[in-house]
Design a protein around this motif. Structure first.
Motif, PDB file in Angstrom:
ATOM      1  N   VAL A 150       1.028  -1.212  -0.129  1.00  0.00           N
ATOM      2  CA  VAL A 150       0.073   0.051  -0.021  1.00  0.00           C
ATOM      3  C   VAL A 150       0.603   1.199  -0.217  1.00  0.00           C
TER       4      VAL A 150
ATOM      5  N   PRO B 246      -2.379   4.761  -5.368  1.00  0.00           N
ATOM      6  CA  PRO B 246      -3.206   4.157  -4.487  1.00  0.00           C
ATOM      7  C   PRO B 246      -4.097   3.085  -5.015  1.00  0.00           C
ATOM      8  N   PHE B 247      -4.051   2.005  -4.422  1.00  0.00           N
ATOM      9  CA  PHE B 247      -5.159   0.810  -4.979  1.00  0.00           C
ATOM     10  C   PHE B 247      -6.507   1.335  -4.786  1.00  0.00           C
ATOM     11  N   PRO B 248      -7.280   1.166  -5.928  1.00  0.00           N
ATOM     12  CA  PRO B 248      -8.516   1.562  -5.693  1.00  0.00           C
ATOM     13  C   PRO B 248      -9.603   0.664  -4.692  1.00  0.00           C
TER      14      PRO B 248
ATOM     15  N   ALA C 216      -4.375   1.693   4.162  1.00  0.00           N
ATOM     16  CA  ALA C 216      -4.875   2.154   2.734  1.00  0.00           C
ATOM     17  C   ALA C 216      -5.701   3.615   2.913  1.00  0.00           C
TER      18      ALA C 216
ATOM     19  N   THR D 152     -10.014   4.477  -1.376  1.00  0.00           N
ATOM     20  CA  THR D 152      -9.569   3.153  -1.691  1.00  0.00           C
ATOM     21  C   THR D 152     -10.867   2.518  -0.844  1.00  0.00           C
TER      22      THR D 152
END
Length: 88
Positions: A43, A49-51, A71, A78
């Motif tokens: 992360v 950033p990861f959705p 996150a 996120t």
């Protein structure tokens, strides 16, 4: 088909693999982590950033809640799904 990136964090290799296969078949770019520490590192070190993050709740090296916090610290956008096989 989506090209969104998804982080899957789970200490159980078989479940991690099943989720990776299923999400990849749906067009997602999947990154996996075998535990809370490596999930948090993924992360924090990801260029974007990861959705979406899917994380186990209980892992030997930490909690999925720690992954969720990391996150959300990165971006409130996120979405985090916490999964568990524990009944309590």
């Amino acid at each position: 088909m989506s090209s969104a990136r998804v982080l899957v964090v789970d200490d159980e290799p078989a479940l991690r693999q099943v989720l990776e296969i299923a999400l990849t078949r749906q067009g997602y770019q999947v990154v996996t982590a075998p535990g809370a520490r490596t999930g948090i590192e993924a992360v924090r070190q990801s260029p974007q950033p990861f959705p979406l993050v899917l994380t186990d709740l209980v892992m030997p090296d930490g909690s999925g809640m720690d992954v969720l916090s990391a996150a959300k610290e990165r971006t409130g956008a996120t979405e985090v799904i916490v999964i568990t096989a524990h009944s309590t």
